[in-house]
Design a protein around this motif. Structure first.
Motif, PDB file in Angstrom:
ATOM      1  N   TRP A   6       0.832  -1.198   0.000  1.00  0.00           N
ATOM      2  CA  TRP A   6       0.000   0.000   0.000  1.00  0.00           C
ATOM      3  C   TRP A   6       0.869   1.252   0.000  1.00  0.00           C
ATOM      4  O   TRP A   6       1.930   1.283   0.632  1.00  0.00           O
ATOM      5  N   ARG A   7       0.400   2.280  -0.685  1.00  0.00           N
ATOM      6  CA  ARG A   7       1.025   3.606  -0.633  1.00  0.00           C
ATOM      7  C   ARG A   7       0.016   4.522   0.044  1.00  0.00           C
ATOM      8  O   ARG A   7      -1.116   4.661  -0.415  1.00  0.00           O
ATOM      9  N   VAL A   8       0.445   5.134   1.148  1.00  0.00           N
ATOM     10  CA  VAL A   8      -0.417   6.019   1.918  1.00  0.00           C
ATOM     11  C   VAL A   8       0.288   7.357   2.048  1.00  0.00           C
ATOM     12  O   VAL A   8       1.430   7.411   2.508  1.00  0.00           O
ATOM     13  N   VAL A   9      -0.378   8.427   1.649  1.00  0.00           N
ATOM     14  CA  VAL A   9       0.165   9.769   1.833  1.00  0.00           C
ATOM     15  C   VAL A   9      -0.435  10.318   3.116  1.00  0.00           C
ATOM     16  O   VAL A   9      -1.656  10.415   3.250  1.00  0.00           O
ATOM     17  N   LEU A  10       0.444  10.647   4.067  1.00  0.00           N
ATOM     18  CA  LEU A  10       0.033  11.088   5.404  1.00  0.00           C
ATOM     19  C   LEU A  10       0.455  12.517   5.669  1.00  0.00           C
ATOM     20  O   LEU A  10       1.508  12.953   5.213  1.00  0.00           O
ATOM     21  N   SER A  11      -0.357  13.210   6.472  1.00  0.00           N
ATOM     22  CA  SER A  11       0.005  14.543   6.947  1.00  0.00           C
ATOM     23  C   SER A  11       0.637  14.402   8.324  1.00  0.00           C
ATOM     24  O   SER A  11       0.037  13.826   9.235  1.00  0.00           O
ATOM     25  N   TYR A  12       1.845  14.893   8.440  1.00  0.00           N
ATOM     26  CA  TYR A  12       2.547  14.896   9.716  1.00  0.00           C
ATOM     27  C   TYR A  12       2.544  16.308  10.274  1.00  0.00           C
ATOM     28  O   TYR A  12       2.623  17.279   9.531  1.00  0.00           O
ATOM     29  N   GLY A  13       2.476  16.433  11.598  1.00  0.00           N
ATOM     30  CA  GLY A  13       2.485  17.724  12.255  1.00  0.00           C
ATOM     31  C   GLY A  13       3.824  18.013  12.890  1.00  0.00           C
ATOM     32  O   GLY A  13       4.830  17.388  12.591  1.00  0.00           O
ATOM     33  N   HIS A  14       3.828  18.978  13.782  1.00  0.00           N
ATOM     34  CA  HIS A  14       5.008  19.364  14.557  1.00  0.00           C
ATOM     35  C   HIS A  14       6.143  19.882  13.673  1.00  0.00           C
ATOM     36  O   HIS A  14       7.303  19.560  13.883  1.00  0.00           O
ATOM     37  N   VAL A  15       5.798  20.657  12.653  1.00  0.00           N
ATOM     38  CA  VAL A  15       6.824  21.281  11.817  1.00  0.00           C
ATOM     39  C   VAL A  15       6.671  22.799  11.837  1.00  0.00           C
ATOM     40  O   VAL A  15       7.053  23.481  10.916  1.00  0.00           O
ATOM     41  N   GLY A  16       6.115  23.324  12.908  1.00  0.00           N
ATOM     42  CA  GLY A  16       5.897  24.758  13.038  1.00  0.00           C
ATOM     43  C   GLY A  16       4.427  25.026  13.308  1.00  0.00           C
ATOM     44  O   GLY A  16       3.568  24.167  13.138  1.00  0.00           O
ATOM     45  N   TYR A  17       4.135  26.237  13.705  1.00  0.00           N
ATOM     46  CA  TYR A  17       2.780  26.615  14.086  1.00  0.00           C
ATOM     47  C   TYR A  17       1.830  26.437  12.908  1.00  0.00           C
ATOM     48  O   TYR A  17       2.002  27.059  11.864  1.00  0.00           O
ATOM     49  N   ARG A  18       0.836  25.591  13.102  1.00  0.00           N
ATOM     50  CA  ARG A  18      -0.206  25.304  12.102  1.00  0.00           C
ATOM     51  C   ARG A  18       0.356  24.862  10.752  1.00  0.00           C
ATOM     52  O   ARG A  18      -0.212  25.133   9.705  1.00  0.00           O
ATOM     53  N   ASN A  19       1.492  24.215  10.772  1.00  0.00           N
ATOM     54  CA  ASN A  19       2.093  23.707   9.544  1.00  0.00           C
ATOM     55  C   ASN A  19       2.064  22.193   9.564  1.00  0.00           C
ATOM     56  O   ASN A  19       1.954  21.566  10.614  1.00  0.00           O
ATOM     57  N   GLU A  20       2.179  21.636   8.395  1.00  0.00           N
ATOM     58  CA  GLU A  20       2.240  20.176   8.275  1.00  0.00           C
ATOM     59  C   GLU A  20       3.067  19.828   7.045  1.00  0.00           C
ATOM     60  O   GLU A  20       3.351  20.683   6.208  1.00  0.00           O
ATOM     61  N   ILE A  21       3.439  18.571   6.970  1.00  0.00           N
ATOM     62  CA  ILE A  21       4.167  18.072   5.812  1.00  0.00           C
ATOM     63  C   ILE A  21       3.501  16.767   5.392  1.00  0.00           C
ATOM     64  O   ILE A  21       3.086  15.975   6.234  1.00  0.00           O
ATOM     65  N   SER A  22       3.339  16.578   4.098  1.00  0.00           N
ATOM     66  CA  SER A  22       2.752  15.341   3.581  1.00  0.00           C
ATOM     67  C   SER A  22       3.876  14.423   3.117  1.00  0.00           C
ATOM     68  O   SER A  22       4.777  14.848   2.392  1.00  0.00           O
ATOM     69  N   VAL A  23       3.810  13.175   3.552  1.00  0.00           N
ATOM     70  CA  VAL A  23       4.854  12.204   3.255  1.00  0.00           C
ATOM     71  C   VAL A  23       4.190  10.909   2.792  1.00  0.00           C
ATOM     72  O   VAL A  23       3.233  10.438   3.404  1.00  0.00           O
ATOM     73  N   ALA A  24       4.709  10.341   1.707  1.00  0.00           N
ATOM     74  CA  ALA A  24       4.218   9.046   1.230  1.00  0.00           C
ATOM     75  C   ALA A  24       4.897   7.940   2.024  1.00  0.00           C
ATOM     76  O   ALA A  24       6.120   7.913   2.151  1.00  0.00           O
ATOM     77  N   ARG A  25       4.091   7.053   2.576  1.00  0.00           N
ATOM     78  CA  ARG A  25       4.611   5.886   3.282  1.00  0.00           C
ATOM     79  C   ARG A  25       4.216   4.648   2.499  1.00  0.00           C
ATOM     80  O   ARG A  25       3.124   4.580   1.931  1.00  0.00           O
ATOM     81  N   HIS A  26       5.088   3.677   2.470  1.00  0.00           N
ATOM     82  CA  HIS A  26       4.870   2.441   1.725  1.00  0.00           C
ATOM     83  C   HIS A  26       4.821   1.307   2.735  1.00  0.00           C
ATOM     84  O   HIS A  26       5.795   1.073   3.455  1.00  0.00           O
ATOM     85  N   LEU A  27       3.679   0.626   2.798  1.00  0.00           N
ATOM     86  CA  LEU A  27       3.425  -0.334   3.858  1.00  0.00           C
ATOM     87  C   LEU A  27       3.125  -1.718   3.288  1.00  0.00           C
ATOM     88  O   LEU A  27       2.592  -1.851   2.192  1.00  0.00           O
ATOM     89  N   GLU A  28       3.440  -2.723   4.084  1.00  0.00           N
ATOM     90  CA  GLU A  28       3.231  -4.121   3.706  1.00  0.00           C
ATOM     91  C   GLU A  28       2.261  -4.755   4.694  1.00  0.00           C
ATOM     92  O   GLU A  28       2.445  -4.657   5.903  1.00  0.00           O
ATOM     93  N   PHE A  29       1.231  -5.409   4.160  1.00  0.00           N
ATOM     94  CA  PHE A  29       0.224  -6.065   4.981  1.00  0.00           C
ATOM     95  C   PHE A  29      -0.024  -7.460   4.422  1.00  0.00           C
ATOM     96  O   PHE A  29       0.468  -7.817   3.364  1.00  0.00           O
ATOM     97  N   SER A  30      -0.835  -8.222   5.126  1.00  0.00           N
ATOM     98  CA  SER A  30      -1.201  -9.538   4.610  1.00  0.00           C
ATOM     99  C   SER A  30      -2.041  -9.374   3.343  1.00  0.00           C
ATOM    100  O   SER A  30      -2.604  -8.316   3.085  1.00  0.00           O
ATOM    101  N   LYS A  31      -2.107 -10.431   2.587  1.00  0.00           N
ATOM    102  CA  LYS A  31      -2.834 -10.422   1.312  1.00  0.00           C
ATOM    103  C   LYS A  31      -4.297 -10.023   1.504  1.00  0.00           C
ATOM    104  O   LYS A  31      -4.911  -9.412   0.636  1.00  0.00           O
ATOM    105  N   TYR A  32      -4.849 -10.326   2.640  1.00  0.00           N
ATOM    106  CA  TYR A  32      -6.282 -10.119   2.888  1.00  0.00           C
ATOM    107  C   TYR A  32      -6.591  -8.784   3.569  1.00  0.00           C
ATOM    108  O   TYR A  32      -7.735  -8.532   3.917  1.00  0.00           O
TER     109      TYR A  32
END
Length: 90
Positions: A6-32
Motif C-alpha cells: 500500500w502507498r499512503v500519503v500522510l500529513s505529519y504535524g510538529h513542523v511549526g505553528y499550524r504547519n504540516e508536511i505530507s509524506v508518502a509511506r509504503h506499507l506491507e500487509f497480509s494479502k487479505y
C-alpha cells in the motif's frame, strides 16, 4: 505468505505553528488486508495529525521497493525515526 502493498500519503504535524508536511509511506500487509485495516494502522503512527490520510491505494511489489528506498532518503522521516529511537532508549 502473500503480501499486499500500500502507498499512503500522510500529513505529519510538529513542523511549526499550524504547519504540516505530507509524506508518502509504503506499507506491507497480509494479502487479505483491506483499506480499513490500513487506515486503522496508520492512524496510530507517531507524528501524524488527526485525519492524517490524504490518499491510500495498493501498489505493486516493485513500487513498494522503490518507495521504501525513497523513505530512507526522506529527511523528515529520518529525523522522526531518530527521535523515536531516542525516546525508546530513555
Amino acid at each position: 505468505m502473500e503480501q499486499s502493498f500500500w502507498r499512503v500519503v500522510l500529513s505529519y504535524g510538529h513542523v511549526g505553528y499550524r504547519n504540516e508536511i505530507s509524506v508518502a509511506r509504503h506499507l506491507e500487509f497480509s494479502k487479505y488486508a483491506t483499506a480499513s485495516d490500513v487506515l486503522h494502522e496508520v492512524n496510530n503512527m507517531p507524528g501524524t495529525k488527526n485525519k492524517c490520510v490524504c490518499s491510500l491505494y495498493t501498489i505493486s511489489p516493485l513500487e513498494y521497493r522503490d518507495g521504501k528506498q525513497s523513505e530512507l532518503e526522506n529527511f523528515y522521516l529520518q529525523d522522526l525515526f531518530v527521535n523515536k529511537e531516542a525516546e525508546e532508549i530513555c
